[in-house]
Design an enzyme around this catalytic site. Sequence first.
Site, mmCIF file in Angstrom:
data_model
loop_
_atom_site.group_PDB
_atom_site.id
_atom_site.type_symbol
_atom_site.label_atom_id
_atom_site.label_comp_id
_atom_site.label_asym_id
_atom_site.label_seq_id
_atom_site.Cartn_x
_atom_site.Cartn_y
_atom_site.Cartn_z
ATOM 1 N N GLU A 114 4.444 -5.022 7.360
ATOM 2 C CA GLU A 114 3.661 -3.990 8.048
ATOM 3 C C GLU A 114 4.105 -3.745 9.489
ATOM 4 O O GLU A 114 4.129 -2.605 9.958
ATOM 5 C CB GLU A 114 2.162 -4.351 8.038
ATOM 6 N N GLY A 151 0.548 -4.872 0.888
ATOM 7 C CA GLY A 151 -0.641 -4.947 0.023
ATOM 8 C C GLY A 151 -0.364 -5.649 -1.293
ATOM 9 O O GLY A 151 -1.286 -6.190 -1.909
ATOM 10 N N ALA A 156 0.870 -1.171 0.000
ATOM 11 C CA ALA A 156 0.000 0.000 0.000
ATOM 12 C C ALA A 156 0.910 1.225 0.000
ATOM 13 O O ALA A 156 2.070 1.140 0.443
ATOM 14 C CB ALA A 156 -0.884 -0.026 1.235
ATOM 15 N N GLU A 200 -0.686 -9.203 -0.489
ATOM 16 C CA GLU A 200 -2.109 -9.456 -0.223
ATOM 17 C C GLU A 200 -2.911 -9.521 -1.530
ATOM 18 O O GLU A 200 -3.852 -10.310 -1.655
ATOM 19 C CB GLU A 200 -2.652 -8.370 0.720
#
Length: 265
Positions: free
Chosen positions: A139, A116, A71, A119
């Site tokens: 993260e 992300g 992200a 993911e």
Amino acid sequence: MDFDPTRLQNVTLEQDGHLAVVTVNRPSKLNALDDTTIAELDCLFAKLDHDAAVGAVIVTGAGEKAFVAGADIGVLAKQGVLDGKANAQRGQALTLRIENLSKPVLAAINGFALGGGLELALACDVRFAAVTAKLGLPETSLGIIPGYGGTQRLPRLVGTGAALQLILTGDPISAEEALRIGLVNGVFEPAELMNQCKAVARRMVSRGPAALALAKQAVRRGVHLSLADGLNLEADLFGIISSTAEMKEGMSAFLEKRKAGWKRE
Ligand code: COA
């Protein structure tokens, strides 16, 4: 968002026969997922789901360095409780859409697949990685937790122990290690990755499209059920597929020793 593939900023779409190749295209930021990129991916996958000409989708990243490096940390750095939750929900909606797509989705992990990015790959049905790729959920090293499904999909795929090691250390692993723990299905030289991915996707597309959709549904929904409920689901879906023209065509083609001609609708 209204869909106009010519106006996408951070994502590109190429079609190769019945394959759609979706490329996250922000190479200067290692293809990090900002709000625009997430919205464009969501919109594009919704469109591909209903495009009868598309039999399978491959997701990859632009450039040689990254699949998706996570992200966008610039965006994450500004978020508070409410927009943090909303951000996670937008990422989760995208990954759920991919997971539930009515056709196979393959990830061609051509470099960093972090946060992300991993993911996103975890929501795909099959993952192939370049031998140079690095995969991880870093993260916790940023003082946050995975929010686009990583804490849920990773343990379901590789087991709780391996998932917790990745999540709690935040350390990335090599493609070979990812193969060893079952995080990816295969590892290839970078120059071969897309060809290999397309070859597997084409094998899938040569099968009955309704059979693919229902087989995927049986597995995707079944993993959340007890064995008894999962078997009921499988029998129901088997009943549904048995009522289709596709099944008649598949059986006839075998008995007549010819290639099946699937209808895409
Ligand atoms: N969000 C926003 N920008 C990112 C990013 C991310 N997740 N990952 C990389 N970038 C940007 C960098 O800030 C840099 O931008 P700049 O040139 O404007 O400074 C550019 O992409 C290139 O990255 P850089 O760090 O210079 O490349 P590198 O080869 O030295 O390192 C990584 C590569 C992947 C190890 C490093 O970029 C990194 O750790 N990224 C963050 C990974 C992460 O924690 N992801 C999870 C987020 S929840």
